[in-house]
Scaffold this motif. Structure first.
Motif, mmCIF file in Angstrom:
data_model
loop_
_atom_site.group_PDB
_atom_site.id
_atom_site.type_symbol
_atom_site.label_atom_id
_atom_site.label_comp_id
_atom_site.label_asym_id
_atom_site.label_seq_id
_atom_site.Cartn_x
_atom_site.Cartn_y
_atom_site.Cartn_z
ATOM 1 N N ALA A 173 -117.928 -9.583 -55.828
ATOM 2 C CA ALA A 173 -116.845 -9.254 -54.902
ATOM 3 C C ALA A 173 -116.182 -7.931 -55.255
ATOM 4 C CB ALA A 173 -115.796 -10.370 -54.893
ATOM 5 N N GLU A 174 -116.056 -7.631 -56.528
ATOM 6 C CA GLU A 174 -115.374 -6.402 -56.937
ATOM 7 C C GLU A 174 -115.786 -6.044 -58.351
ATOM 8 O OE1 GLU A 174 -110.813 -4.606 -57.236
ATOM 9 O OE2 GLU A 174 -111.196 -6.733 -57.512
ATOM 10 N N VAL A 175 -115.865 -4.757 -58.612
ATOM 11 C CA VAL A 175 -116.082 -4.232 -59.958
ATOM 12 C C VAL A 175 -114.877 -3.362 -60.284
ATOM 13 C CG1 VAL A 175 -117.563 -2.874 -61.461
ATOM 14 C CG2 VAL A 175 -118.586 -4.286 -59.677
ATOM 15 N N ALA A 176 -114.032 -3.817 -61.177
ATOM 16 C CA ALA A 176 -112.790 -3.122 -61.511
ATOM 17 C C ALA A 176 -112.990 -2.303 -62.773
ATOM 18 C CB ALA A 176 -111.650 -4.123 -61.699
ATOM 19 N N SER A 177 -112.580 -1.048 -62.721
ATOM 20 C CA SER A 177 -112.703 -0.140 -63.864
ATOM 21 C C SER A 177 -111.378 -0.073 -64.613
ATOM 22 C CB SER A 177 -113.105 1.264 -63.396
ATOM 23 O OG SER A 177 -114.328 1.230 -62.693
ATOM 24 N N ILE A 178 -111.459 -0.186 -65.925
ATOM 25 C CA ILE A 178 -110.270 -0.147 -66.777
ATOM 26 C C ILE A 178 -110.546 0.804 -67.938
ATOM 27 C CG2 ILE A 178 -108.682 -1.486 -68.210
ATOM 28 C CD1 ILE A 178 -109.441 -3.944 -66.631
ATOM 29 N N GLY A 179 -109.590 1.665 -68.224
ATOM 30 C CA GLY A 179 -109.717 2.556 -69.365
ATOM 31 C C GLY A 179 -110.357 3.879 -69.005
ATOM 32 N N GLY A 180 -110.452 4.743 -69.996
ATOM 33 C CA GLY A 180 -111.003 6.069 -69.762
ATOM 34 C C GLY A 180 -110.009 6.973 -69.058
ATOM 35 N N PHE A 181 -110.464 8.165 -68.718
ATOM 36 C CA PHE A 181 -109.630 9.148 -68.034
ATOM 37 C C PHE A 181 -110.235 9.445 -66.669
ATOM 38 C CE2 PHE A 181 -108.821 10.646 -72.567
ATOM 39 C CZ PHE A 181 -107.684 9.868 -72.686
ATOM 40 N N VAL A 182 -109.472 9.176 -65.619
ATOM 41 C CA VAL A 182 -109.931 9.469 -64.265
ATOM 42 C C VAL A 182 -109.875 10.977 -64.045
ATOM 43 C CG1 VAL A 182 -109.542 9.053 -61.814
ATOM 44 C CG2 VAL A 182 -109.092 7.243 -63.474
ATOM 45 N N LYS A 183 -110.961 11.532 -63.494
ATOM 46 C CA LYS A 183 -111.032 12.973 -63.289
ATOM 47 C C LYS A 183 -109.983 13.412 -62.280
ATOM 48 C CE LYS A 183 -114.253 16.731 -62.266
ATOM 49 N NZ LYS A 183 -115.641 17.085 -61.880
ATOM 50 N N GLN A 184 -109.252 14.453 -62.627
ATOM 51 C CA GLN A 184 -108.202 14.960 -61.757
ATOM 52 C C GLN A 184 -107.978 16.435 -62.038
ATOM 53 O OE1 GLN A 184 -104.053 14.042 -63.825
ATOM 54 N NE2 GLN A 184 -105.162 12.124 -63.434
#
Length: 254
Positions: A173-184
């Motif tokens: 149903a969903e794959v949730a990402s936790i941690g790391g640094f989101v590119k911005q």
């Protein structure tokens, strides 16, 4: 009564044996095909509506986001209760349906009602539905590791490659990402420079937004005689500084 049953069974052995085989076969089939959960799903049949409006206090979230959504969802068919929770920058609304209501039917009815509620919310606030999984559907954790790669690269690999592959698996149903640094991309604003050019932060934000637009082909006049035809122009955010320098240089020449 018991004697009659015994006499009938003794005189109709084939029928008794046939009934016994049918019951035994049905029992074996039920044992093999009966779905068994390690943790039984006792959660309610619910649809979760998540709304994010960062930087606002719980009181503002409650008055301008949660209350319009809860009020608009009242009266949906087969709804037992509508519960809500407002916190700093976020709002959660839980629509509890009857147990016999299909999950996808419930989500469709909520989406139809949310189309009318959207006009009552503040600009830029867009509610979204939670995943169509239950509270005990969290089944697997994994980590993305690699020597020589920073946390930003590992998070990008997770968000742009691994997550899409896992989301295509049936039953996920969903794959949730936790941690790391989101590119911005970040723009560091110098207040002294803004004051010197008589600009505001809003001017900088508008310039960045306009610099990242895609436009069609046009004709540009240069030196009052030369014409250059552009078929397509795609501006990237990374090239904003280049266009800014060109614009300033052209302004100085004039």
């Amino acid at each position: 009564m018991i004697e009659k049953i015994i006499d009938w069974s003794a005189n109709n052995r084939f029928i008794v044996l046939l009934v016994y085989l049918i019951i035994t076969g049905a029992g074996i089939y039920s044992v093999v095909n009966l779905p068994v959960d390690a943790i039984p799903d006792l959660s309610e049949n619910q649809v979760i509506i998540f709304t994010e409006w960062m930087g606002r206090s719980p009181e503002i979230i409650e008055d301008q986001v949660t209350f319009p959504i809860v009020s608009g969802l009242q009266g949906l068919p087969d709804v037992k209760a509508v519960r809500a929770n407002s916190m700093f920058g976020m709002s959660f609304v839980f629509v509890i349906f009857e147990d016999n209501v299909d999950t996808y039917f419930a989500r469709t009815r909520v989406l139809e009602r949310m189309n009318t509620i959207q006009a009552q919310l503040p600009p830029g606030v867009v509610p979204s539905l939670g995943p169509d999984g239950s509270g005990v559907g969290h089944v697997y954790w994994y980590t993305v590791e690699g020597g020589g790669y920073d946390l930003g690269t590992l998070r990008a690999v997770q968000d742009w490659y691994i997550r899409y592959k896992l989301s295509a698996v049936q039953g996920v149903a969903e794959v949730a990402s936790i941690g790391g640094f989101v590119k911005q991309y970040q723009v560091d604003v110098n207040p002294n420079d803004l004051r010197g050019y008589n600009l505001t932060v809003s001017d900088v934000v508008n310039a960045i937004q306009k610099s990242n637009n895609e436009v069609g082909g046009k004709i540009i006049e240069a030196n009052s005689s030369a014409f250059e035809k552009l078929g397509y122009s795609k501006n990237e955010l990374m090239s904003f500084r280049i266009w800014d320098i060109i614009a300033d240089h052209y302004k100085d020449e004039k």
